[in-house]
Structure formats: C-alpha cells, structure tokens
Design an enzyme around this catalytic site. Structure first.
Site, PDB file in Angstrom:
ATOM      1  N   PHE A   1      78.251  28.441  48.200  1.00 45.12           N
ATOM      2  CA  PHE A   1      79.426  28.776  49.026  1.00 45.12           C
ATOM      3  C   PHE A   1      79.825  30.068  48.324  1.00 45.12           C
ATOM      4  CE2 PHE A   1      80.329  24.123  49.772  1.00 45.12           C
ATOM      5  CZ  PHE A   1      79.464  24.059  51.006  1.00 45.12           C
TER       6      PHE A   1
ATOM      7  N   ASP B   1      68.774  25.552  51.075  1.00 45.74           N
ATOM      8  CA  ASP B   1      68.952  26.773  50.325  1.00 45.74           C
ATOM      9  C   ASP B   1      69.939  27.699  51.007  1.00 45.74           C
ATOM     10  OD1 ASP B   1      68.619  28.018  47.878  1.00 45.74           O
ATOM     11  OD2 ASP B   1      67.029  29.360  48.858  1.00 45.74           O
TER      12      ASP B   1
END
Length: 419
Positions: free
Chosen positions: A66, A307
């Site tokens: 994030f 990923d």
C-alpha cells in the site's frame, strides 16, 4: 447481524465431506453456526443468494504494497484492505515499502492499529535491515513481538552475503522467517526488462536471468551452511525453479512465491512500451512462464502472490526507462488464475501459504470462526478500469478476459459483499 448463504457450492479440497457440495451456511456473530442442505432464515438475518454462489476458506496473499505511511496518494491501508476484501482476500502480508519503512516495533504497531477494524486482516512484514539499507540488522525480535510475520528489504537485494548469514543464524533464536529478494544488482546493472530478443528489438537495457539465478544459488548455499527459514519472493525463471527444487530435495527449509503476472504474461507484451508492464522481476519468456506454471502445480513454488504495487500516474506516465516498477493485481487475481487452471486448483492456490507466516488457516466447519470468500467461478467479463477498486490504476490486466469473479468475504464478524 446474522448471515445465511443459500445453496452455496463449497470448494474445500481438505474437507472431502463438503467439497463441491451445495449447502446453506448460517453464520451467527461471526461464527459458522449451521451447515445443512436447507436452512430457514432466522429473524434479522441477511440472506445471500446468487445463482452460482461458491464459497471457500478466505484467500491469502503473501506480498502486497500500500502507500501508508508516506505515500497515501498511492493507497491507504483502509482503502487497500477494502479493495482486498472485495477481491476475495481475508488475509494479506504487507510488504515494508512505505516511508519511513517499518524497521522498529512502533512502525509495526502503527500498521496493525491502522488495520484493526477492517474485514481483511493485515499481517505486516518488518525490514531485515535498518532503513532497508542492507548494512545493519533491524530490531527483528522486537518487531516480531509487535506482530511482524517476517523480515524483508522489499525488492532490495542483500548484497552482503555475511549479513544474510548472520540474519539466518540470529532469526533461528525466535523461529523467524527471513526473505531475500533474488537479484544480483551488479549483473542486472541498469537493465529494465528481461534480456533477450525483445529487449534488443525495443532498444532497452536487459536484466539477464542469470542475475536472479546466481543470487538464489548464493542464498541457498548460505542457508545450507546456517540453517534457518528462508523465503525467496517472486521468482521468474525456469532455472530458479530447478535450483529451489534441488534445495528442497536436500531438506533445506526454503519456500518461494511467484507473481501472477509472471505466470500469465511474457516479455512479448512489452512491445507497446506500456509502463504498466514494467515490473520487478521483469516479465520473462514463454519457456519461463511454462516452467513456473508447472512448478506451481507440482508444489515446488509454494504460493502465488499478486505482488500488488500501487503507483500514482506521475510515476508511470513517463519514458519507459524512468517509470516506476509495479502493477496492481488484487482485483484481477482470481479471474486470471481461474482461467489458467480449473476452479479447484485456483482456489487451492489462493488459500496456500498462511503456515509459512504462522497465520492460522481457517476451516469451513460448524463452531469455527467464519473466514470465507464468496465467488462466482463462471462469470466471464473483460477487466477494465471500472473493475479497479484501488486508488492507483496501474494495472497490466486491463482489457484481459477474465473467468470468474470474487463477490466478497465474510471475516472478523463483518461482511463485504457485492451482488
């Protein structure tokens, strides 16, 4: 709020009594209360029906990025977790790729607190070294006590072989998982794509497969010397598969993962210079893709990851050489895997990996906490920008045909469900 799933096909390979059976599932206060052919809905119960509703234990992803803290414009923890929930994931391992990187216990506590009220559980990784600089070990033991599930200098190679040796030796004292990104930066040089015919045609500097394979060979030699637990994230070449398979046969405690895009795309997709296809490790050849798919089915590759790497538009809409690496992948993962394999195998792959991080694996049984993914494996659609729930839109899967779609999750006494 109680929830009743009506006529849900249970996909649970580990439970032969329920696998591929249609059942009603009643959930009360976050716990699976009853599983039966037919259940009448009690008062004040949310009833979920779908003509092709399927349910499995919650899906797991071992490598997600994030932006928070430091890069909130890419993705916040809250929006990232809600995107994951709507994409079918109940548990995520968060890479240490924020700013500052999480290299102390207080950073781990911050991330855990940011995620504590969400449906999807966040399991943060700490960096292996201070500031992910590859010089001095970070506060591994303190971070583990704060909730870190492993240690990884995200996408940074451990250039100092002795540092990896010391890390593996030290981490054994508290049974911790050490991760080592597989690239020799001196051999990779200034490469940006796979070295081969495509890189030559495009006039871009190549990253040889050797740069990955020589680092893996080195790391496995160190592991053989030290013992301990090593995870090699996102391998991308056929020779890497062979090296890891040989190490496992020798009894080394090594695991590895592969990114979904390295299973699906090859470097041939780079010819339009679309920077969404610029990832690390780079997309490789058809031979590599086939070897990765085979190794995944055989169990040599332990689990798949999206990923998922959000990047804002300013970092992607530049010349290919200067563009940031990474593609988002949470929203498209099931549609891709279900197309590559059948639904049973896709779900089995998506539920692998928790044990490696000491995360409890849920089950679909009466009396157990509900940790479920809801999905329709037959829905065919084209993935477009409207399908993207992430703040950043850098997906290489736009305009790809998808087979199957996640409908949501039930976990942590909450529900995220989309009709």
């Amino acid at each position: 709020m109680n929830t009743l799933l009506k006529a849900a096909t249970i996909v649970d390979v580990k439970n032969s009594n329920l696998h591929l059976k249609k059942r009603d599932i009643l959930i009360k206060n976050g716990v699976i209360d009853t599983i039966a052919p037919t259940i009448d809905a009690p008062a004040k119960t949310q009833v979920i029906t779908n003509k092709n509703l399927h349910v499995s234990i919650g899906w797991f992803d071992s490598s997600v990025c994030f932006g928070e803290p430091g890069f909130e414009e890419r993705e916040t923890v809250v929006n990232g977790l809600r995107t994951a929930a709507k994409s079918g994931y109940t548990d995520l391992v968060l890479n240490p790729c924020a700013h500052p990187v999480p290299d102390t216990s207080s950073h781990i506590v911050f991330l855990k607190n940011a995620a504590k009220n969400e449906t999807t559980c966040l399991h943060p990784m700490g960096t292996l070294t201070m500031n992910a600089a590859g010089k001095d070990l970070a506060e591994l033991y303190d971070m583990m006590n704060a909730g870190a599930v492993g240690f990884y200098d995200y996408k940074h190679a451990i250039a100092n072989a002795n540092l990896l040796k010391i890390a593996l030796q030290y981490a054994q004292n508290f049974d911790a998982l050490v991760c080592s990104f597989p690239i020799d930066v001196q051999i990779a040089g200034k490469g940006v794509v796979n070295e081969g015919e495509v890189s030559t045609k495009m006039g871009l500097k190549g990253i040889p497969a050797l740069s990955e394979e020589i680092q893996i060979a080195r790391d496995l030699s160190i592991l053989a010397y030290t013992g301990g637990k090593l995870h090699i994230p996102t391998i991308s070449t056929a020779q890497s598969v062979k090296l890891i398979a040989d190490a496992k046969k020798k009894g080394l405690d090594v695991s590895c993962s592969v990114a979904i895009h390295n299973l699906y795309f090859t470097d041939a997709h780079l010819e339009e210079y679309d920077t969404n296809f610029k990832v690390m490790p780079p997309l490789r050849t058809k031979k590599d893709t086939k070897a990765l798919q085979k190794a995944l089915l055989q169990g040599v590759i332990d689990f798949v990851t999206t990923d998922h790497t959000p990047m804002n538009i300013e970092e992607k809409r530049v010349e290919f050489d200067n563009a940031a690496y990474g593609s988002i992948g949470l929203e498209s993962a099931f549609g891709i895997l279900n197309g590559l394999f059948d639904v049973e195998k896709a779900v089995e792959i998506l539920t692998r990996g928790r044990e490696r991080y000491k995360i409890a694996t849920p089950s679909i049984k009466e009396g157990e906490k509900a940790c479920l993914t809801l999905f329709d494996p037959t829905l065919n659609y084209i993935f477009d920008e409207k399908s993207i729930l992430s703040t950043s839109k850098n997906s290489m899967f736009v305009q790809q045909k998808m087979k199957g779609k996640a409908l949501g999750v039930i976990a942590n006494r909450q529900i995220q469900y989309t009709e």
